[in-house]
Design a protein around this motif. Structure first.
Motif, PDB file in Angstrom:
ATOM      1  N   CYS A   1       0.824  -1.220   0.000  1.00 40.20           N
ATOM      2  CA  CYS A   1       0.000   0.000   0.000  1.00 40.20           C
ATOM      3  C   CYS A   1       0.854   1.265   0.000  1.00 40.20           C
ATOM      4  O   CYS A   1       0.607   2.193  -0.748  1.00 40.20           O
ATOM      5  CB  CYS A   1      -0.895   0.044   1.227  1.00 40.20           C
ATOM      6  SG  CYS A   1      -2.107  -1.273   1.278  1.00 40.20           S
ATOM      7  N   HIS A   2       1.854   1.299   0.911  1.00 42.37           N
ATOM      8  CA  HIS A   2       2.641   2.520   1.084  1.00 42.37           C
ATOM      9  C   HIS A   2       3.826   2.530   0.148  1.00 42.37           C
ATOM     10  O   HIS A   2       4.353   1.482  -0.202  1.00 42.37           O
ATOM     11  CB  HIS A   2       3.191   2.590   2.516  1.00 42.37           C
ATOM     12  CG  HIS A   2       2.131   2.874   3.533  1.00 42.37           C
ATOM     13  ND1 HIS A   2       1.616   4.121   3.730  1.00 42.37           N
ATOM     14  CD2 HIS A   2       1.510   2.058   4.405  1.00 42.37           C
ATOM     15  CE1 HIS A   2       0.697   4.071   4.692  1.00 42.37           C
ATOM     16  NE2 HIS A   2       0.614   2.829   5.113  1.00 42.37           N
TER      17      HIS A   2
ATOM     18  N   ASP B   1       2.684   3.501  -6.668  1.00 41.12           N
ATOM     19  CA  ASP B   1       1.531   3.021  -5.921  1.00 41.12           C
ATOM     20  C   ASP B   1       0.655   4.146  -5.396  1.00 41.12           C
ATOM     21  O   ASP B   1      -0.154   3.957  -4.508  1.00 41.12           O
ATOM     22  CB  ASP B   1       2.023   2.200  -4.719  1.00 41.12           C
ATOM     23  CG  ASP B   1       2.601   0.889  -5.178  1.00 41.12           C
ATOM     24  OD1 ASP B   1       1.956   0.253  -6.020  1.00 41.12           O
ATOM     25  OD2 ASP B   1       3.686   0.519  -4.706  1.00 41.12           O
TER      26      ASP B   1
ATOM     27  N   VAL C   1      -3.167   4.633  -2.871  1.00 43.56           N
ATOM     28  CA  VAL C   1      -3.724   3.611  -1.980  1.00 43.56           C
ATOM     29  C   VAL C   1      -3.508   4.017  -0.522  1.00 43.56           C
ATOM     30  O   VAL C   1      -4.384   3.841   0.320  1.00 43.56           O
ATOM     31  CB  VAL C   1      -3.072   2.235  -2.248  1.00 43.56           C
ATOM     32  CG1 VAL C   1      -3.664   1.187  -1.327  1.00 43.56           C
ATOM     33  CG2 VAL C   1      -3.249   1.855  -3.702  1.00 43.56           C
ATOM     34  N   ALA C   2      -2.330   4.546  -0.237  1.00 43.64           N
ATOM     35  CA  ALA C   2      -1.983   4.910   1.135  1.00 43.64           C
ATOM     36  C   ALA C   2      -0.982   6.064   1.077  1.00 43.64           C
ATOM     37  O   ALA C   2      -0.350   6.281   0.047  1.00 43.64           O
ATOM     38  CB  ALA C   2      -1.374   3.707   1.857  1.00 43.64           C
TER      39      ALA C   2
ATOM     40  N   THR D   1      -5.313  -4.711   7.909  1.00 46.39           N
ATOM     41  CA  THR D   1      -4.823  -5.123   6.594  1.00 46.39           C
ATOM     42  C   THR D   1      -3.476  -5.820   6.692  1.00 46.39           C
ATOM     43  O   THR D   1      -2.910  -6.245   5.717  1.00 46.39           O
ATOM     44  CB  THR D   1      -4.675  -3.917   5.654  1.00 46.39           C
ATOM     45  OG1 THR D   1      -3.812  -2.981   6.291  1.00 46.39           O
ATOM     46  CG2 THR D   1      -6.007  -3.279   5.365  1.00 46.39           C
TER      47      THR D   1
END
Ligand code: HEC
Ligand SMILES: [Cu+2]
Length: 353
Positions: A273-274, A283, A286-287, A329
């Motif tokens: 995510c990160h 990415d 998402v985060a 998560t």
């Protein structure tokens, strides 16, 4: 007559309350302490419209009280109906013309400022050197992309002073609203179109909040709406350019064993995510991008930036921000893993000390 005079206790109560309320505005979060051109225009409209409204309320109340007192039925004079003024041309013209004049006084500056505030023609010019920031509002965090420079950050917005900063505003899941009370706004961030506007931060005035302003989500968006804050760091253009350069060049190397262990855990459990590093855009969305997490002023936008609070966040993000999208998560982290992650994340810095 005497008993109509207000009691001194009530007078002092109201004076103390007025004094107390006067302290409400904080320089980093107050529309009434504007930090730039946009905020100045918006404040003057607030004052103008409030003045007109107060004037109307006061005049109408005075006339109302006067009429009630003057034409009341006195003892003894039963069933006397005062002279009727229905259909008086003079009166009807007066109370039609006055509101029209008041509306004109309000409309002229409002329309002219509205066009001025919506003027983003600079963004469409081919050879423009205007600074553009793409803002995406997510549940419950903010992402800031500087497309000319290939830099992405989140939660803390960096802006240079004394120049217009142009914003493209969007949202990923649901509608939010972008608001920096001292600088201007609000403007909705929608999922199906891009809204654009500009803000300006005056170097002479950013000192009022030590170069750090608060931003807010101003549209109810879910359980953690009230916690969806961000910060705005203002700085001279040279410092801003330096920050961009640091962000672009960031090749992070964990420098202690503990941080290295943290990096490994991060690369297993969190990197889906990160993102961290100069090519972190991959990415995006998402985060929060964590390239400069160590420089942040808050954790997740709201907790003070300390190792203890980071630990709290990693152990149970749900407790801090209900319904956020990080909860549950990744597996439970043991204390050693948390310590390592804290050490690693806190070392992610690009600002020079
Ligand atoms: C499913 C995707 C996902 C995973 C996996 C995930 N996170 Fe997050 N993380 C998020 C989201 C979404 C937020 C923003 C939450 C918010 O503020 O509402 C966040 C916020 C954060 C923040 C606060 C960021 C800031 O700018 O203040 C930190 C720190 C963090 N995560 C660390 C981690 C670590 C460490 C891991 C691995 C153990 C991890 N995250 C795993 C989605 C994820
Ligand atoms: Cu919101």
């Amino acid at each position: 007559m005497k008993k109509w005079l207000p009691n001194w206790r009530i007078v002092s109560l109201f004076s103390v309350m007025a004094l107390f309320l006067a302290g409400c505005g904080k320089p980093f979060l107050s529309t009434l302490q504007p930090v730039g051109e946009v905020a100045d225009m918006q404040k003057s409209l607030i004052l103008l419209s409030s003045a007109i409204m107060i004037l109307v309320v006061v005049v109408v109340s005075i006339i109302f009280v006067y009429v009630v007192v003057k034409f009341r039925q006195r003892k003894g004079d039963k069933e006397i109906i005062p002279k009727q003024v229905e259909g008086s041309h003079k009166l009807e013209i007066t109370w039609t013309v006055i509101p029209i004049l008041l509306l004109l006084i309000l409309a002229v500056p409002t329309v002219s400022y509205t066009f001025n505030l919506a003027d983003v023609s600079e963004m469409d010019k081919e050879e423009s050197d205007a600074l553009v920031v793409n803002v995406t509002a997510h549940l419950y965090w903010w992402e800031f992309e500087y497309p000319e420079y290939g830099v992405v950050t989140s939660q803390d917005l960096y802006v240079p002073t004394d120049e217009n900063v142009y914003f493209n505003l969007e949202a990923s899941q649901v509608k939010h609203s972008f608001w920096i009370p001292s600088a201007g706004g609000k403007m909705d961030t929608n999922t199906d179109n891009v809204n654009r506007f500009w803000l300006n931060f005056d170097s002479e005035r950013v000192g009022q909040a030590e170069n750090l302003f608060h931003g807010k989500c101003a549209e109810l968006c879910g359980p953690s709406h009230a916690l969806m804050d961000f910060k705005v760091k203002t700085m001279p253009r040279e410092d801003f350019d330096q920050w961009i350069e640091n962000m672009q060049g960031k090749e992070h190397a964990a420098d202690t064993d503990l941080a290295q262990a943290g990096e490994e855990i991060f690369n297993q459990s969190c990197i889906t995510c990160h993102a961290v590093g100069a090519d972190a855009q991959a990415d995006a969305g998402v985060a929060p991008n964590l390239t400069n997490f160590g420089d942040r002023t808050k954790i997740a936008g709201i907790l003070d930036h300390s190792p203890a609070n980071l630990e709290k966040w990693l152990k149970n993000p749900e407790e801090v921000k209900p319904a956020n999208l990080m909860t549950n998560t990744y597996g439970n982290l043991n204390q050693e893993e948390v310590d390592a992650l804290v050490e690693y994340l806190m070392s992610l810095k690009v600002d020079e000390e």
